[in-house]
Design an enzyme around this catalytic site. Structure first.
Site, PDB file in Angstrom:
ATOM      1  N   SER A 164     -43.204  39.001  19.587  1.00 27.46           N
ATOM      2  CA  SER A 164     -42.006  39.219  20.409  1.00 27.46           C
ATOM      3  C   SER A 164     -42.172  40.259  21.502  1.00 27.46           C
ATOM      4  O   SER A 164     -41.226  40.503  22.269  1.00 27.46           O
ATOM      5  CB  SER A 164     -40.819  39.593  19.515  1.00 27.46           C
ATOM      6  OG  SER A 164     -40.336  38.454  18.841  1.00 27.46           O
TER       7      SER A 164
ATOM      8  N   LYS B 236     -41.081  39.019  24.803  1.00 31.47           N
ATOM      9  CA  LYS B 236     -39.721  39.091  25.337  1.00 31.47           C
ATOM     10  C   LYS B 236     -39.563  40.158  26.417  1.00 31.47           C
ATOM     11  O   LYS B 236     -38.592  40.135  27.187  1.00 31.47           O
ATOM     12  CB  LYS B 236     -38.725  39.330  24.205  1.00 31.47           C
ATOM     13  CG  LYS B 236     -38.629  38.179  23.197  1.00 31.47           C
ATOM     14  CD  LYS B 236     -37.532  38.431  22.187  1.00 31.47           C
ATOM     15  CE  LYS B 236     -37.373  37.264  21.212  1.00 31.47           C
ATOM     16  NZ  LYS B 236     -38.281  37.338  20.060  1.00 31.47           N
TER      17      LYS B 236
ATOM     18  N   SER C  36     -34.172  41.419  18.809  1.00 35.05           N
ATOM     19  CA  SER C  36     -35.213  40.430  19.122  1.00 35.05           C
ATOM     20  C   SER C  36     -34.722  39.011  18.893  1.00 35.05           C
ATOM     21  O   SER C  36     -35.413  38.172  18.306  1.00 35.05           O
ATOM     22  CB  SER C  36     -36.480  40.705  18.288  1.00 35.05           C
ATOM     23  OG  SER C  36     -37.624  40.137  18.890  1.00 35.05           O
TER      24      SER C  36
END
Length: 299
Positions: free
Chosen positions: A78, A81, A137
């Protein structure tokens, strides 16, 4: 550092400079030798890092403080992101309104991903969705943003890779907007992610998001109330911590991009492929403390 460590540095530096007295070396040679000896001592004194790769840099001076397999290409989960948020901020206005749909919710649940607990039909601003993507997240929030501002994943990923090229992230290739294993997680390096962290935190919006421990979206006629807690455990515990992002998949292990402002210096670091969730934060904290004890420039 213990007294023995200081004696070792002093002795090493004197040994490197000694040839000056006999005319056997030029000042430039002596300075280079002393500099290299100091770096070797610093490496020996650095905290242990169990992760597959790590990188730490003082972005104020450009001094690399720690490097372990920093250019090895690895999945970053993640941490992806961060680039998603970076691209969205160049495509959208913060007050734009996005309607969450069933595909956004289904994408997160079907992949067993962390979510921002969004529901189909909710209408939230881009600002709120960025908090939902970065703090808990939320893959549902990320999917909604990519769907609208690609439009669609494939076009959005193309924008992510174009941004990576423009930023000089030569070891990075994104495969999707959230770093999940399917369809392709892509890859990056600890060094590239540190560059991205520095760039992202230079954006006042991303800096504000990354340094927020808890964010509340009050209920309205078009969405439920949401309360999102930042998954970065350094915030509020490590002096000067300002971000940035956690990540985990089985393939990537536990990942962390982090930064702290200390004594007028911004220290940025990345940990990739850690096998223990909490140890990444402990290691990051030790690296930040250790970096703060080092001289602010080379010998």
């Amino acid at each position: 550092m213990q007294n023995g460590g200081f004696r070792l540095i002093i002795c090493a530096t004197l040994a490197a400079l000694a040839p000056l007295a006999t005319g056997l070396a030029t000042p430039a040679h002596a300075q280079q030798d002393a500099r290299q000896l100091f770096r070797n001592v610093a490496r020996q004194d650095a905290p242990a890092v169990a992760a597959r790769a790590a990188y730490l840099v003082d972005t104020t001076t450009g001094t690399v403080r720690f490097s372990k397999r920093a250019t090895q290409r690895l999945p970053v989960a993640s941490l992806t992101k961060v680039m998603t948020a970076y691209v969205v901020l160049r495509e959208a206005e913060l007050d734009d309104v996005v309607t969450v749909n069933s595909s956004d919710v289904r994408h997160a649940t079907a992949n067993g991903a962390t979510t921002a607990a969004l529901r189909a039909g909710e209408r939230l601003t881009v600002r709120d969705l960025l908090y939902g993507a970065m703090l808990p997240s939320g893959a549902d929030a990320t999917h909604a943003l990519a769907r609208v501002y690609g439009p669609g994943d494939s076009r959005f990923v193309a924008k992510m890779n174009a941004a990576a090229r423009s930023l000089g992230l030569t070891g990075t290739r994104y495969g999707n907007p959230d770093g999940l294993p399917k369809p392709s997680p892509g890859y990056s390096t600890a060094q590239d992610q540190a560059k991205l962290t520095e760039t992202a935190l230079g954006d006042p919006v991303l800096l504000a998001i990354a340094s927020t421990a808890r964010y509340t979206v009050p209920a309205s006629k078009v969405h439920r109330a949401h309360v999102w807690t930042n998954s970065n455990k350094l915030l509020g515990k490590s002096a000067g911590a300002v971000g940035l992002k956690t990540g985990y998949t089985r393939a990537a292990g536990y990942c962390l991009s982090f930064a702290a402002d200390r004594d007028g210096h911004r220290i940025v670091g990345v940990i990739l492929g850690e096998s223990n969730a909490d140890r990444r934060f402990q290691t990051a904290g030790r690296l930040l403390n250790w970096a703060g004890e080092q001289p602010t420039s080379d010998v």
